[in-house]
Design a protein around this motif. Structure first.
Motif, PDB file in Angstrom:
ATOM      1  N   VAL A   1       0.863  -1.175   0.000  1.00 25.83           N
ATOM      2  CA  VAL A   1       0.000   0.000   0.000  1.00 25.83           C
ATOM      3  C   VAL A   1       0.901   1.226   0.000  1.00 25.83           C
ATOM      4  O   VAL A   1       1.806   1.333   0.824  1.00 25.83           O
ATOM      5  CB  VAL A   1      -0.927   0.024   1.242  1.00 25.83           C
ATOM      6  N   THR A   2       0.665   2.122  -0.946  1.00 24.04           N
ATOM      7  CA  THR A   2       1.396   3.379  -0.979  1.00 24.04           C
ATOM      8  C   THR A   2       0.474   4.460  -0.436  1.00 24.04           C
ATOM      9  O   THR A   2      -0.647   4.621  -0.910  1.00 24.04           O
ATOM     10  CB  THR A   2       1.846   3.728  -2.411  1.00 24.04           C
ATOM     11  N   ARG A   3       0.953   5.165   0.599  1.00 24.83           N
ATOM     12  CA  ARG A   3       0.162   6.216   1.247  1.00 24.83           C
ATOM     13  C   ARG A   3       0.897   7.542   1.162  1.00 24.83           C
ATOM     14  O   ARG A   3       2.120   7.588   1.156  1.00 24.83           O
ATOM     15  CB  ARG A   3      -0.086   5.873   2.712  1.00 24.83           C
ATOM     16  N   HIS A   4       0.108   8.599   1.128  1.00 22.57           N
ATOM     17  CA  HIS A   4       0.653   9.944   1.109  1.00 22.57           C
ATOM     18  C   HIS A   4       0.639  10.484   2.534  1.00 22.57           C
ATOM     19  O   HIS A   4      -0.418  10.623   3.141  1.00 22.57           O
ATOM     20  CB  HIS A   4      -0.184  10.843   0.193  1.00 22.57           C
ATOM     21  N   PHE A   5       1.826  10.722   3.086  1.00 21.48           N
ATOM     22  CA  PHE A   5       1.978  11.317   4.419  1.00 21.48           C
ATOM     23  C   PHE A   5       2.862  12.541   4.285  1.00 21.48           C
ATOM     24  O   PHE A   5       3.958  12.457   3.722  1.00 21.48           O
ATOM     25  CB  PHE A   5       2.607  10.336   5.416  1.00 21.48           C
ATOM     26  N   GLY A   6       2.397  13.659   4.806  1.00 19.60           N
ATOM     27  CA  GLY A   6       3.177  14.882   4.681  1.00 19.60           C
ATOM     28  C   GLY A   6       3.342  15.236   3.229  1.00 19.60           C
ATOM     29  O   GLY A   6       2.370  15.412   2.508  1.00 19.60           O
TER      30      GLY A   6
END
Length: 149
Positions: free
Chosen positions: A53-58
């Motif tokens: 899973v690729t997540r966008h954080f910051g």
């Protein structure tokens, strides 16, 4: 241990909720920080199956590998992060309501920080998830209740 727990009632049968949430290709449709999701093992999905899973954080997109530690259709699932500085623990349950005509979806999320993750969890990850989790459940409800027939 979970940092967050959120429930929502959905006008949809538990089997239909399960079919949607257990198909992790749908994650970017209802989870705001999810950018992409791809299985790492051949079907069928079950305990031990892995997904990236690729997540966008910051300001960054961060890939993480998750592994199913529980898979009980159409009732419950758990995923554990197995790599990276932030290890996410997710547990979800689907409870039938109104003789199975509706469902209550409960999601619990917790985190373990390793290395730089010990700093990222309280400064970036928890604040983002605190805001996002209730919205994610509203997106899930909207997707399932207003899906094309």
């Amino acid at each position: 241990m979970s940092d967050f727990r959120q429930s929502i009632d959905i006008d949809c049968r538990p089997e239909d909720v399960w079919a949607y949430v257990s198909d992790l290709s749908h994650l970017p449709e209802w989870q705001e920080s999810a950018v992409a999701s791809e299985p790492l093992d051949a079907a069928p999905v079950g305990v031990g199956s892995r997904v990236r899973v690729t997540r966008h954080f910051g300001r960054r997109n961060i890939p993480m590998t998750m592994q199913f530690t529980e898979y009980e259709p159409p009732r419950a699932w758990s995923l554990e992060g197995i790599d990276g500085p932030v290890r996410t623990h997710v547990h979800g349950e689907i409870t039938p309501l109104d003789q199975g005509r509706r469902s209550r979806v409960t999601v619990e999320v917790g985190f373990d920080g390793r290395g730089i993750g010990k700093v990222l969890v309280p400064l970036v990850v928890r604040p983002q998830v605190r805001k996002e989790l209730p919205r994610n459940e509203m997106h899930l409800k909207d997707r399932l209740e207003h899906a094309p027939a």
